[in-house]
Design a protein around this motif. Structure first.
Motif, short mmCIF file in Angstrom:
data_model
loop_
_atom_site.label_atom_id
_atom_site.label_comp_id
_atom_site.label_asym_id
_atom_site.label_seq_id
_atom_site.Cartn_x
_atom_site.Cartn_y
_atom_site.Cartn_z
N LEU A 75 14.56 4.98 -12.84
CA LEU A 75 14.12 5.06 -11.44
C LEU A 75 15.27 4.89 -10.46
O LEU A 75 15.13 5.24 -9.29
N SER A 76 16.40 4.36 -10.93
CA SER A 76 17.56 4.17 -10.06
C SER A 76 18.82 4.18 -10.91
O SER A 76 18.83 3.61 -12.01
N GLN A 77 19.87 4.81 -10.39
CA GLN A 77 21.14 4.89 -11.10
C GLN A 77 22.03 3.70 -10.79
O GLN A 77 22.71 3.18 -11.67
N GLY A 93 14.49 7.94 -6.31
CA GLY A 93 15.57 7.06 -6.74
C GLY A 93 16.75 7.74 -7.41
O GLY A 93 17.83 7.15 -7.50
N ILE A 94 16.56 8.96 -7.92
CA ILE A 94 17.62 9.65 -8.64
C ILE A 94 18.11 10.84 -7.80
O ILE A 94 17.32 11.72 -7.46
N PHE A 99 0.86 -1.18 0.00
CA PHE A 99 0.00 0.00 0.00
C PHE A 99 0.90 1.23 0.00
O PHE A 99 1.81 1.34 0.83
N VAL A 100 0.67 2.14 -0.93
CA VAL A 100 1.51 3.33 -1.02
C VAL A 100 0.66 4.55 -1.32
O VAL A 100 -0.50 4.44 -1.74
N LEU A 150 7.21 5.67 -0.61
CA LEU A 150 8.00 5.73 -1.85
C LEU A 150 9.37 5.10 -1.66
O LEU A 150 9.86 4.37 -2.53
N ARG A 151 10.00 5.38 -0.52
CA ARG A 151 11.32 4.78 -0.26
C ARG A 151 11.22 3.26 -0.15
O ARG A 151 12.11 2.53 -0.62
#
Length: 393
Positions: free
Chosen positions: A199-201, A172-173, A120-121, A129-130
């Motif tokens: 979404l992520s590096q 994420g960035i 659930f977000v 989100l994290r």
């Protein structure tokens, strides 16, 4: 509970399935072939009604193919790595449902669907989100042999796919990130597959946003009518297909049923107002409270109904202080244990299965098309058999 209140007459379900939804449904299998993780977004206010059953066939085939490829690779080489195949069901807009029902519902879903992860977000809750971003990063790190993790986001219209992806990108960035995807409070803004969104590096995680896809047919009879009204209440169907007074009638009925002594709408009315099962009495009180009056002091019922629906869309049922019901799909008391939530889920799914067995989930047009396609397939097989016989002779 519901037996104390009579449901209002419901308008027939409205069809809304524009061409871009058909097009996306056709290309979904090809997209899944290069997908590692499916994020399936649903609306927390309608955690079961916002399930798109049309995705199930494609997702099940995707999982089966990934398992087959992994087994084949393992048979060829003992050191071969398994294919990534993760499905995460995300119930978005968590801030619009009572928090006390989240954990029991998650436990019930885990028991019913052990192959699915659930979360659930809400896009405006940094911890949510994290947690979701961390889940995707951890999946990527679990498979170091792949250069990047590809995520496909699917769901019905207006469940918040684009908004959530923008928020995940911010988490994420590192550093400031401009808004990458357009968003709207109305369904149907996203009509095509988005460009890849990072979404992520480290590790590399990319995602695709997709058009929201409605059910081609909402069902027959009362069940189809109720499904349509529920989806219209969360703005999942094109605005204008449903009259606001019809939506307000159903919403008023359900809020009364969830809490007969202190329904959530009482916070909108003067202190001391008592609950009522009369929609016009309620809308009249609301219109007078908001100053929505026509000439002669007559309450403007359509305006009040529209305001009531928009209020619920913005606030949900999260502000309910009495814990006597949870959501428009499911009902159980907060003091009950998880088995009550599980029983609610089981009843809902059993009703869905019964409707499908009785043919209520397929329209007359779809059934005619299926029969026509079956006849064409049989003719093709007969023609193929005759040609094979001639060649053999």
């Amino acid at each position: 509970m519901l037996s104390r209140f009579l449901p209002p007459p419901l308008p027939p379900p409205q069809s809304w399935y524009p061409g871009h939804m058909t097009q996306f449904s056709r290309i979904l299998p090809a997209l899944l072939a290069r997908t590692d993780v499916v994020l399936e977004l649903r609306d927390a206010r309608l955690p079961l009604t916002s399930v798109n059953k049309n995705f199930e066939g494609a997702l099940n085939r995707w999982r089966a193919e990934r398992v087959r490829l992994s087994e084949h690779a393992a048979a060829s080489s003992p050191n071969a790595s398994a294919r990534v195949c993760e499905r995460v069901v995300v119930f978005n807009k968590r801030d619009l449902v009572p928090e006390w029902g989240v954990v029991p519902f998650q436990k019930a879903m885990a028991a019913k669907f052990p192959d699915q992860r659930t979360m659930f977000v809400s896009w405006n809750r940094p911890n949510d989100l994290r947690t979701l971003s961390g889940l995707l990063v951890n999946i990527a790190r679990k498979y170091p042999h792949i250069p990047e993790l590809n995520v496909l986001v699917v769901g019905m219209p207006n469940v918040g796919k684009s908004t959530l992806l923008n928020a995940l990108r911010d988490v994420g960035i590192p550093g400031p990130t401009p808004k990458a995807l357009r968003t709207s409070a109305q369904p149907g803004l996203t009509k095509a597959l988005s460009t890849r969104l990072k979404l992520s590096q480290d590790p590399l995680v990319y995602s695709f946003d997709t058009p929201g896809v409605m059910l081609p047919f909402l069902g027959r009879g009362d069940r189809g009518a109720e499904r349509g009204v529920k989806l219209a209440l969360i703005a999942g169907i094109k605005e204008g297909l449903y009259d606001h007074e019809a939506l307000a009638a159903y919403l008023h009925y359900r809020l009364n049923a969830l809490d007969s002594t202190k329904p959530a709408y009482l916070t909108l009315l003067p202190p001391g107002t008592m609950p009522t099962d009369d929609l016009h009495e309620f809308l009249g009180s609301l219109a007078r409270r908001l100053g929505m009056l026509q000439r002669g002091g007559v309450p403007d019922f359509p305006r009040a109904a529209g305001w009531f629906v928009r209020w619920w869309r913005d606030e949900g049922n999260a502000a309910s202080t009495r814990r006597t019901g949870w959501g428009l799909d499911l009902e159980w008391r907060a003091e009950a244990d998880t088995s009550d939530a599980a029983a609610c889920v089981e009843r809902f799914m059993a009703q869905e299965a019964q409707e499908e067995d009785e043919g209520g989930a397929v329209s007359t047009t779809q059934e005619r098309k299926r029969i026509r396609d079956d006849k064409r397939a049989k003719r093709a097989l007969r023609t193929k058999a005759r040609l094979a016989a001639k060649r053999a002779g």
